[in-house]
Scaffold this active site. Structure first.
Site, PDB file in Angstrom:
ATOM      1  N   THR A  12       0.813  -1.222   0.000  1.00  0.00           N
ATOM      2  CA  THR A  12       0.000   0.000   0.000  1.00  0.00           C
ATOM      3  C   THR A  12       0.844   1.269   0.000  1.00  0.00           C
ATOM      4  O   THR A  12       0.302   2.367  -0.118  1.00  0.00           O
ATOM      5  CB  THR A  12      -0.946   0.025   1.214  1.00  0.00           C
ATOM      6  OG1 THR A  12      -0.174   0.107   2.419  1.00  0.00           O
ATOM      7  CG2 THR A  12      -1.808  -1.226   1.255  1.00  0.00           C
ATOM      8  N   THR A  41       3.590  -7.610   2.919  1.00  0.00           N
ATOM      9  CA  THR A  41       2.942  -7.470   4.216  1.00  0.00           C
ATOM     10  C   THR A  41       1.428  -7.519   4.055  1.00  0.00           C
ATOM     11  O   THR A  41       0.882  -7.241   2.990  1.00  0.00           O
ATOM     12  CB  THR A  41       3.329  -6.155   4.912  1.00  0.00           C
ATOM     13  OG1 THR A  41       2.889  -5.049   4.120  1.00  0.00           O
ATOM     14  CG2 THR A  41       4.829  -6.075   5.119  1.00  0.00           C
ATOM     15  N   GLY A  70       7.118   3.876   8.765  1.00  0.00           N
ATOM     16  CA  GLY A  70       6.449   2.937   9.665  1.00  0.00           C
ATOM     17  C   GLY A  70       6.814   1.500   9.361  1.00  0.00           C
ATOM     18  O   GLY A  70       7.077   0.698  10.273  1.00  0.00           O
ATOM     19  N   ASN A  73      10.414   0.959  10.389  1.00  0.00           N
ATOM     20  CA  ASN A  73      10.481   0.837  11.847  1.00  0.00           C
ATOM     21  C   ASN A  73      10.073  -0.562  12.292  1.00  0.00           C
ATOM     22  O   ASN A  73      10.698  -1.151  13.193  1.00  0.00           O
ATOM     23  CB  ASN A  73       9.583   1.882  12.504  1.00  0.00           C
ATOM     24  CG  ASN A  73       9.469   1.705  14.004  1.00  0.00           C
ATOM     25  OD1 ASN A  73       8.644   0.938  14.496  1.00  0.00           O
ATOM     26  ND2 ASN A  73      10.298   2.409  14.750  1.00  0.00           N
ATOM     27  N   SER A 215      25.577  13.049  14.144  1.00  0.00           N
ATOM     28  CA  SER A 215      26.690  12.187  13.767  1.00  0.00           C
ATOM     29  C   SER A 215      26.195  10.744  13.772  1.00  0.00           C
ATOM     30  O   SER A 215      25.785  10.219  14.806  1.00  0.00           O
ATOM     31  CB  SER A 215      27.848  12.362  14.766  1.00  0.00           C
ATOM     32  OG  SER A 215      28.976  11.625  14.376  1.00  0.00           O
ATOM     33  N   GLU A 278       5.101   7.398  15.117  1.00  0.00           N
ATOM     34  CA  GLU A 278       3.939   6.628  15.563  1.00  0.00           C
ATOM     35  C   GLU A 278       3.867   6.616  17.083  1.00  0.00           C
ATOM     36  O   GLU A 278       4.867   6.796  17.774  1.00  0.00           O
ATOM     37  CB  GLU A 278       4.013   5.188  15.042  1.00  0.00           C
ATOM     38  CG  GLU A 278       4.132   5.066  13.517  1.00  0.00           C
ATOM     39  CD  GLU A 278       2.894   5.520  12.784  1.00  0.00           C
ATOM     40  OE1 GLU A 278       1.793   5.505  13.398  1.00  0.00           O
ATOM     41  OE2 GLU A 278       2.994   5.895  11.598  1.00  0.00           O
TER      42      GLU A 278
END
Length: 338
Positions: A12, A41, A70, A73, A215, A278
């Site tokens: 999506t 997914t 997202g 993550n 950094s 999120e």
């Protein structure tokens, strides 16, 4: 022995355009020497995280995460808990794509992003841990961060990171400071603040001036605490951000490097924590920097040297690339070409 790579992609993402690039991305992974396969997914909760964990347990050498911040993550959360971790690569297809921006990975062309793997350049990147969650770019709390929850997903899809700017302008007059207790490497802060922010790269919400001296892979968060909630002060700070990151010297800002932060709201009210854009739970919360925890493919030669951090291999690759470019620019008389 053949190395195995797994593409985990969100169908999506990118206005549902990612699916049409899968075959070409797998071909790039194969050209890089990997036996490649793909996983699409599903709407089930944490589908990307679970597949990343499964691939890590199965001994895959590389996981390529394709989607928005997202999705990336989630993949990081699937990989990070393990002692033996595969390398990672990312193919951005989301709204702001901050992580890709920091690593100088193409954000408009998924196949070009995949081809970064062919360069063979990697960075050992820090990962943040907050309770049982991991994050790769930012953690934040306070009223200023709550605008990210108020932007509808369809609004973000249409307007990109400008959706956050527009929503922020709408909400800014209602922002106020809340009482915080913050413990970090250089001391503590007890007082009002409208936001605290922990960053691990120099790209936040599409802006690279918020943490100008970030950094990569140095084992430290860049901590920013905005002490004021006054609208006039906020506008001044925003102007300084756009003027070369001069906000870090403002009296309303605490700017520090720290490997750990403990954050508490002291009036007993809830403070939601934002992890990579999120909702990640509520304070009190402890944040720990896991130094150079995941090795990421990156366009190292395009990253400013000041942001490369202590990764010796990355700096060596950078200098070699710069020297190679310089040699190509030297004309037959030993002078730099125009």
């Amino acid at each position: 022995m053949v190395q195995r790579a797994r593409l985990i992609y969100n169908p999506t993402s990118g206005n549902e355009g990612m699916k049409r690039y899968v075959a070409d991305i797998l071909a790039v992974m194969e050209a890089a020497g990997y036996e490649a396969s793909a996983y699409q997914t599903t709407p089930a909760p944490f589908a990307a995280k679970k597949e990343a964990a499964r691939a890590t347990e199965a001994g895959f050498d590389l996981i390529v995460a394709a989607g928005g911040d997202g999705t990336i993550n989630e993949v990081v959360n699937g990989v990070a808990p393990y002692e033996q971790r595969p390398k990672m690569a990312i193919i951005p297809a989301g709204t702001t794509n901050d992580y890709a921006r920091a690593l100088r990975i193409p954000r408009e062309d998924p196949v070009a992003a995949a081809k970064i793997i062919l360069k063979g350049q990697t960075l050992k990147m820090d990962i943040g841990q907050a309770n049982n969650h991991y994050f790769m770019n930012i953690a934040a709390g306070g009223m200023l961060t709550e605008l990210t929850y108020a932007v509808p997903s369809e609004f973000k899809s249409i307007f990109g990171y400008f959706a956050y700017v527009l929503k922020g302008a709408e909400m800014l007059p209602g922002v106020r400071s809340v009482p915080l207790h913050l413990e970090f490497d250089d001391g503590t802060y007890d007082g009002p603040a409208s936001m605290f922010l922990l960053a691990m790269t120099n790209s936040i919400g599409g802006f690279e001036q918020i943490v100008p001296d970030a950094s990569l892979g140095d084992g430290k968060f860049s901590l920013i605490v905005v002490k004021t909630g006054n609208l006039g002060d906020m506008l001044v700070l925003m102007a300084k951000v756009l003027n070369g990151g001069k906000h870090v010297d403002d009296a309303n800002i605490i700017y520090a490097k720290t490997a750990k932060l403990v954050a508490t709201r002291t009036d007993g009210e809830e403070m939601k924590i934002n992890l990579d854009g999120e909702y990640g739970g509520s304070a009190p919360m402890t944040f720990v920097n896991l130094k150079q925890h995941i090795e990421m493919y990156a366009n190292v030669a395009e990253i400013p040297q000041k942001n490369l951090g202590p990764d010796t291999e990355a700096k060596t690759a950078y200098m070699a690339e710069v020297e190679n470019i310089s040699q190509q620019d030297v004309d037959g008389n030993g002078k730099i070409g125009e």
